[in-house]
Write a protein that holds these residues in place. Structure first.
Motif, mmCIF file in Angstrom:
data_model
loop_
_atom_site.group_PDB
_atom_site.id
_atom_site.type_symbol
_atom_site.label_atom_id
_atom_site.label_comp_id
_atom_site.label_asym_id
_atom_site.label_seq_id
_atom_site.Cartn_x
_atom_site.Cartn_y
_atom_site.Cartn_z
ATOM 1 N N TRP A 2 0.789 -1.231 0.000
ATOM 2 C CA TRP A 2 0.000 0.000 0.000
ATOM 3 C C TRP A 2 0.823 1.284 0.000
ATOM 4 O O TRP A 2 0.310 2.345 -0.351
ATOM 5 N N VAL A 3 2.100 1.219 0.345
ATOM 6 C CA VAL A 3 2.939 2.421 0.371
ATOM 7 C C VAL A 3 3.685 2.562 -0.952
ATOM 8 O O VAL A 3 4.522 1.722 -1.296
ATOM 9 N N VAL A 4 3.367 3.615 -1.675
ATOM 10 C CA VAL A 4 4.023 3.873 -2.961
ATOM 11 C C VAL A 4 5.495 4.180 -2.706
ATOM 12 O O VAL A 4 5.831 5.020 -1.872
ATOM 13 N N ILE A 58 -4.412 11.260 5.323
ATOM 14 C CA ILE A 58 -2.965 11.035 5.444
ATOM 15 C C ILE A 58 -2.262 12.377 5.283
ATOM 16 O O ILE A 58 -2.562 13.148 4.376
ATOM 17 N N GLN A 59 -1.366 12.659 6.226
ATOM 18 C CA GLN A 59 -0.539 13.861 6.179
ATOM 19 C C GLN A 59 0.918 13.424 6.138
ATOM 20 O O GLN A 59 1.312 12.541 6.901
ATOM 21 N N ASN A 95 0.518 10.137 -2.334
ATOM 22 C CA ASN A 95 -0.371 9.721 -1.254
ATOM 23 C C ASN A 95 -1.806 9.504 -1.717
ATOM 24 O O ASN A 95 -2.551 8.769 -1.071
ATOM 25 N N ARG A 96 -2.166 10.099 -2.829
ATOM 26 C CA ARG A 96 -3.471 9.770 -3.426
ATOM 27 C C ARG A 96 -3.486 8.299 -3.821
ATOM 28 O O ARG A 96 -4.431 7.569 -3.535
ATOM 29 N N GLU A 97 -2.408 7.855 -4.465
ATOM 30 C CA GLU A 97 -2.290 6.442 -4.840
ATOM 31 C C GLU A 97 -2.133 5.558 -3.605
ATOM 32 O O GLU A 97 -2.703 4.467 -3.537
#
Length: 153
Positions: free
Chosen positions: A28-30, A104-105, A130-132
């Protein structure tokens, strides 16, 4: 600081179930490409994820440290991705009926990415990334909840 918000079609507990599984981090983390190790204490504050960033053959080993773990409301991490630098990432989850809203920040804290890149450019890149990231997290949390792979309270 980059800020993204997304509605998830699952309860907050489903989101935190994904966050609690450190082995899912690169899913999940690009930018994270593989996991090398997950502390047994993950996701408690102080626990560490050993991951790699980049793409083969240019992989760099680094880590992410859990700073706060307050399910089903909040998680904060210090993500490292040297030589680019480090960032503080905060996920806040608010219930909305049987679903939730995830925010998410991310804020660059140290490193060349903070010093040489203009703030507007850095924030646009983080916003897109963070959109992805939120889309991937939603796919995991919603899919696991919908398919009943876990017991989610």
């Amino acid at each position: 600081m980059s800020l993204n918000v997304r509605a998830f079609h699952c309860p907050p507990a489903a989101v935190f179930e994904v966050l609690a599984d450190g082995w899912l981090y690169p899913v999940w983390v690009v930018g994270a490409s593989r996991m090398r190790d997950v502390d047994d204490a993950w996701p408690e504050a102080g626990a560490v994820l050993q991951h790699s960033v980049g793409a083969w053959p240019a992989l760099l080993n680094d880590e992410t440290v859990s700073l706060e773990w307050e399910p089903p409301h909040r998680m904060a991490m210090q993500a490292k991705g040297w030589p680019i630098g480090e960032a503080r990432v905060v996920l806040d989850v608010k219930p909305r009926g049987n679903e939730c809203v995830v925010r998410i920040q991310e804020q660059a804290q140290e490193g060349p990415g903070r010093w040489w890149m203009p703030r507007l450019v850095r924030e646009l890149i983080l916003y897109a990334r963070n959109r992805e990231t939120l889309q991937r997290l939603a796919f995991l949390a919603e899919g696991r909840w919908r398919n009943g792979e876990r017991t989610i309270g």
